[in-house]
Structure formats: structure tokens, C-alpha cells
Design a protein around this motif. Sequence first.
Motif, PDB file in Angstrom:
ATOM      1  N   LEU A  52       0.869  -1.173   0.000  1.00 22.40           N
ATOM      2  CA  LEU A  52       0.000   0.000   0.000  1.00 22.40           C
ATOM      3  C   LEU A  52       0.902   1.218   0.000  1.00 22.40           C
ATOM      4  N   THR A  53       0.523   2.236  -0.759  1.00 31.26           N
ATOM      5  CA  THR A  53       1.396   3.400  -0.784  1.00 31.26           C
ATOM      6  C   THR A  53       1.069   4.342   0.366  1.00 31.26           C
ATOM      7  N   PHE A  54       2.124   4.821   0.967  1.00 26.86           N
ATOM      8  CA  PHE A  54       1.984   5.792   2.048  1.00 26.86           C
ATOM      9  C   PHE A  54       1.692   7.156   1.442  1.00 26.86           C
ATOM     10  N   LYS A  55       0.554   7.729   1.800  1.00 27.71           N
ATOM     11  CA  LYS A  55       0.208   9.044   1.244  1.00 27.71           C
ATOM     12  C   LYS A  55       0.380  10.130   2.288  1.00 27.71           C
ATOM     13  N   GLU A  56       1.148  11.123   1.913  1.00 28.34           N
ATOM     14  CA  GLU A  56       1.403  12.235   2.832  1.00 28.34           C
ATOM     15  C   GLU A  56       0.117  12.846   3.365  1.00 28.34           C
ATOM     16  N   LYS A  57      -0.839  12.971   2.478  1.00 27.18           N
ATOM     17  CA  LYS A  57      -2.086  13.635   2.881  1.00 27.18           C
ATOM     18  C   LYS A  57      -2.866  12.839   3.924  1.00 27.18           C
ATOM     19  N   ALA A 106      -6.386  18.235  13.478  1.00 25.60           N
ATOM     20  CA  ALA A 106      -5.646  17.510  12.442  1.00 25.60           C
ATOM     21  C   ALA A 106      -6.610  16.737  11.541  1.00 25.60           C
ATOM     22  N   THR A 107      -7.611  16.157  12.155  1.00 24.62           N
ATOM     23  CA  THR A 107      -8.571  15.373  11.384  1.00 24.62           C
ATOM     24  C   THR A 107      -9.423  16.266  10.486  1.00 24.62           C
ATOM     25  N   LEU A 164      -9.578  15.920   6.431  1.00 21.67           N
ATOM     26  CA  LEU A 164     -10.809  15.732   5.655  1.00 21.67           C
ATOM     27  C   LEU A 164     -10.993  16.821   4.598  1.00 21.67           C
ATOM     28  N   GLU A 165     -10.560  17.999   4.938  1.00 23.52           N
ATOM     29  CA  GLU A 165     -10.716  19.102   3.998  1.00 23.52           C
ATOM     30  C   GLU A 165      -9.793  18.985   2.794  1.00 23.52           C
ATOM     31  N   GLU A 166      -8.606  18.485   3.058  1.00 23.68           N
ATOM     32  CA  GLU A 166      -7.596  18.515   2.002  1.00 23.68           C
ATOM     33  C   GLU A 166      -7.583  17.289   1.110  1.00 23.68           C
ATOM     34  N   VAL A 167      -8.502  16.401   1.356  1.00 24.72           N
ATOM     35  CA  VAL A 167      -8.431  15.116   0.701  1.00 24.72           C
ATOM     36  C   VAL A 167      -9.713  14.890  -0.098  1.00 24.72           C
ATOM     37  N   LYS A 168      -9.550  14.277  -1.258  1.00 22.58           N
ATOM     38  CA  LYS A 168     -10.746  14.045  -2.072  1.00 22.58           C
ATOM     39  C   LYS A 168     -11.620  12.966  -1.462  1.00 22.58           C
TER      40      LYS A 168
END
Lengths: 342, 342
Positions: free
Chosen positions: B210-215, B231-232, B236-240
Motif C-alpha cells: 500500500l502506498t503511504f500518502k502524505e495527505k 488535524a482530522t 478531511l478538507e484537504e483530501v478528495k
Amino acid sequence: MKRNIYDVARNMNLSPGTISKILNGKGNVSTKTRERVLKYVEEIGFTPNSSARTLKSKKSLTIGIVFSDISNFGLEHPFFSSVLQQFKNYIEIFGYEIVFIVNRVGNYDLSYLKWCLVKNVDGVLIVTGNINKPNIIELVNSEIPTVSTDIKMDDLYSVMSDDFMGMKLGLEFALKLGLRKLACVSGPLTSRAFYERYLAFKEILEENNLTFKEKYFRVSPTYGFTGGYNATKELLEEVKEAPDFIFALSDEIAYGVIRALEDSGLKVPEDVSVIGYDDVSFSKHFTPALTTIRQYKKEIGETAAKRLLALIDGTVKPEKQVELIPVSLVIRDSTKKVNLKQ
Amino acid sequence: MKRNIYDVARNMNLSPGTISKILNGKGNVSTKTRERVLKYVEEIGFTPNSSARTLKSKKSLTIGIVFSDISNFGLEHPFFSSVLQQFKNYIEIFGYEIVFIVNRVGNYDLSYLKWCLVKNVDGVLIVTGNINKPNIIELVNSEIPTVSTDIKMDDLYSVMSDDFMGMKLGLEFALKLGLRKLACVSGPLTSRAFYERYLAFKEILEENNLTFKEKYFRVSPTYGFTGGYNATKELLEEVKEAPDFIFALSDEIAYGVIRALEDSGLKVPEDVSVIGYDDVSFSKHFTPALTTIRQYKKEIGETAAKRLLALIDGTVKPEKQVELIPVSLVIRDSTKKVNLKQ
DNA sequence: TTGTATGCGTTATCAT
DNA sequence: ATGATAACGCATACAA
């Protein structure tokens, strides 16, 4: 690396006595040499040995702490450990530190008082203790300056929350909500705090012409969740009519009370309103967020520290033997909403 | 009331030296006088003065504690204060006690090491500390026996939870639940624990292709609820696409994560499963009851105590520099139920 | 087996 | 203003 006052004296071409005087700001020393020595001491980072100092001076800059004397909880206790932390922070400003009073040093068993004598503690803070224990009685009656943040005794200065006020705030709020079937779940009455809250509960009920019913008052043998849970279960079983309000005498007990209520099919706050006591940091995250009486740990800890330091200095005698710190009611979701239409 | 070894000697018609020998079980003394003296000492409750002993022997039966060096939390910290309590319980059996290392004694400012030297502590426990601070480095490199329950350094014995195991338990459970969009909310990476868990998170993801995603990886600047919450929200805001799993690297952070999720209209565990870390006592009362990685504070505290005591005695050198205490996965309600039909 | 003497590192009193 | 000296209470090397 490890120097003593002689090394300093030699390097400064002075006598140890003079160094000592300078270090303690006593006696007559010329400003010139004083500054010279102070500078050097600063430079090499010299600090006089602690044991030698207390051996000679009988002062240790140390405060003995009586902590979990009353029960077997430890540093994890959310309320008392917080009070202690605040106390610690405050006294450290003045160069004092805390040490926990225990029942032995090395291989020797001793009473609290003996321990303090052997250790030359300058004062004692009883964070929580049992007024009937010989250890405590002996300690309080001794010459050692002592302050408590929990118990009350003759000749003992105490700083604690105004428990009557807390109970009054909670109960009057309940009455305002129109609740009349008022129950209470307490922790062990051997604890001064629980006992006084119990007394206040009774008294305030009577003040308001409500009869205190034994069946509506339960004592949990323990301090935590399980005790509150079981006590509530028992209450509900033994009673014809469920209460519409339960005053839990600690937050952790309140958590147990609420889960017991829910497990018995009662809704909080619709069917039963619950108020806790302490306002531990977690209570706002509990579901339902807990309405509770907030105790001001920081003020308690700091006030106790001030009192004790004053006692040690022997300067000002506190006027009041018992200093009560006000509490406040924090309204959240475990109590019915106030009916705004009224 | 307050006696010394001379008083005892006089009353026994012996010399102080002999008394001392008896008290310390050293030298040759006839069984007869030994017993006679021991009985008398017991009777009058004599205990040798602590400062004098330390001054002469260079041993204080005292362990210095580095506690809130890394942050400004105090005794209220649920995990570390519990570890400390366990440590304290254990060493007290052997006549030791704890003292908190601070930056001054009386009016003098000193480094940790100097403080320990001035106080003659026999050993040091670093409950939590920052490996980059000069105070810590100097201390660890000194001759004073030191053990840590948090940080790892060369020449430092450490006892701590197996964080890789914890992360593996959590992540494998998530994978078993069929979750693949795996996020993580960490505390500050300056903390060794958070940093290693972060590394493990990354590594285990990759092990499983699985790829580690910075976001999907967020760092909260603080340790608690608010940090986790914010942080959560940001995540949630920055992620599709919202994650279906969040590994919160402490229980308190997990509380914040869950509330943020709920406030964003996501259900836990239906939409997102959350695992915490620590298994703090409150986590079972949280709603939803928190699935989490349990750390064994008692074992950590006690093992650290044993190691340190052994180091002080100089008897056995612990074989392993770092002793890892296993953790376990506690499954509660913040993670999806395992699908039994599979 | 027991006693004596010295030192641990300070502080404080009394001289100088 | 500074120095010499005793004392705090104990441990230990050495003497008896």
C-alpha cells in the motif's frame, strides 16, 4: 568535576567560612570580594552539597507529601495528582521540592513523623489522608508546619473546595429544572470530601422541604466507575420509583451511574439528569458530556503552597484555619435542558 | 525525641562505631551485643539521620526522575504518571524513593547532572525526555546509572513498549476488516514514541503493497484532544476521498479524531474505523468505546525498576540495551465488526 | 570483638 | 572584613 567549598576558597585565596557567608548572604563581606566570589561560583557552576547543608542547617528545602494514604490509588488519580502538580509548580519557584513520605527509609520502618524528622523536611502537605490514622495524627500534632488539601483537623491548616457550595449549586440547578426525586451516589464516606457532600446533600434537601430518603442515597465502596455502576443498579432495583436526578459525588462515579441508568433502559438526561463532581478533563468528552461541579485544582494547589510557605517562614499566620475555594457548576448534556418557555 | 548514634551508644555502653557496624550489618560484632542493640534500636525507634548518612556514604537511596522534560504536561499525564507510579511502588520495596530532578536547588540553577551530583542520587529514571537536550545528553553520558522508559540513546538502557508490534497489530486488524484507505494522526514527531510509530506505519503499509500518502498522515502539534480534532478536520478538507481507517497515535488524540469525524458527518465505525494507542483507563468509557493498543504500564515501570536497581548494584548487566514490552490489541467499538460470514 | 579517630561538606560562632 | 574552628550525625579504617 565535583568541588566543595574548600576548593572554591583555595582558588579565591579565601577561607571556607567566607565563601559560605557569601553563598548564604549572611555576615559582613566586602562588596568587592562578594562579587568576585559570586562571579567565580557562577562560572564554574558550583553548588553546595545538599546533604551537608541539611545536616548542618536542619533545613532541606524539601516538602514531604502524604498522598495515597487513604486508599490505594496513586499518581493516576486525576484530581489529587493535579492538585499536587500545581503545588509542586508553585513551590519550585522558591527553590523547594517535593518528596513522598513513605513508611521506611532504607531498611528501617518508621512513622510519617519520624520519616520527616530523619529527612529534615521543612514542611508537609497532606494531599489526602485519613484523620483516624495514627501516622496522620502524630504528624499533624507535631511541630512540623503542615497544610492539607483534603482533611480537616484541629491545628491543621486546610485548603479545599467549598463542598457545601458545590452541592448547593448542583441541587438548586436540579430544582430549577423541576426535578424533585433527587438521589445521590457517593464514594466511601471515610473520605472527608464524600462525607461532607453527603451532609450537605441532606441539609439542602431539608432546607427545601424535601425529605431525604435512605433508599435514594447510595454509598459505593470504591471511587470509580464500577462502584457507581453497581450502586446505581442496586438503587434502581430496590426502589419503586426511579429518581429523576442523581448527584454523583465524583465524575468517575458519574460515568458508572450513567451507564447503569442506560443499561436499565433509562435515558440521560431525558429520564434522569446526572451531575458529577470534579470536572476531570475527560468529562467533557464523555457521552453525554457531563454536567458537573468544577473544582479549581490550580487554585487549591497554589493556595496550599502559599499557606505552607508562609507557615515555614513563620512570617504571617494565615487567619483562617480552613480556606474554602469556590467551585462552579459546569452545565453540559447530562442534565435536562432548562425550559426557556417558563 | 531526636536521637543520634551517640545516644544509642551511650545507653548501650558501647561506642558509636559499634552501633554503626551493627546498623549496617558490617564488621565483626558478637551476636549477643548485635541482638541487644538491634532490640534496643527497635524499641526506641531509632533511625540514623538521612543527610549524615548520605554525606558520608555518598548513597542516598534515592532515584532521580526526569519527567516532563519534553513537554509541559505534568503528573496528570495518564500514561507516564502511571508508569512512574509502578516504578515507585517497586523501588520502595527495596527502600528507595523517588525525587524529581529539576533545574535548581535553593537559589542555584544547575543542569540535571549537577543536580544529581549535589543530591547524590543513586540512579536516574528518565520517564520521558528529549534526546537533543543538553541536560539529557550530559546526564546519560555520566557515570550515574540511568534507565529510560521512553527515549533511546547510546549507552542508555531503555524499557518501553514494542511500538512496531503495536502498529502491526493495529494495521493488520484494519486490513483484516477490509480497510484500505489507511490514515494516521500522530502527535509531535519530536517524541520518540510518535516518531517510531510513524516509521512503523509507513513500513507496514509498504510491506503490504500500500502506498503511504502524505495527505493521509497528519501531525498534531499537541498531545491531546484538540490536536487530534484539528488535524482530522484538516485531513478531511484537504483530501478528495475520506479514509476508511485512522490510526490515532494516542488515545486522547483518538478522542479528538472521532469527534472531528462525527462533526463532519462521518460515522464511527461504519464509515471510518479508528484505533487509538495506550489504552488509558477512560478509553473503555468513551463513546464509541475505543479500540486501541494497550501498553502495559505496570510491566514497563517494574522492568525499568529492576534494570535500574541491577545497574546500581552493579551485579548483573542487562543483556539487552533496549527491552521491548509486548503490547496488545484491545478490540472495542470504534472499529468495524469483523465479518464473520467470510 | 570493640573502641578511637578522622573525614564527609557545610554552617556558624568567635577570634583576629 | 576575614579566618580558624567546632559541630552536624554517621561510616570506616585502623588501633587496641
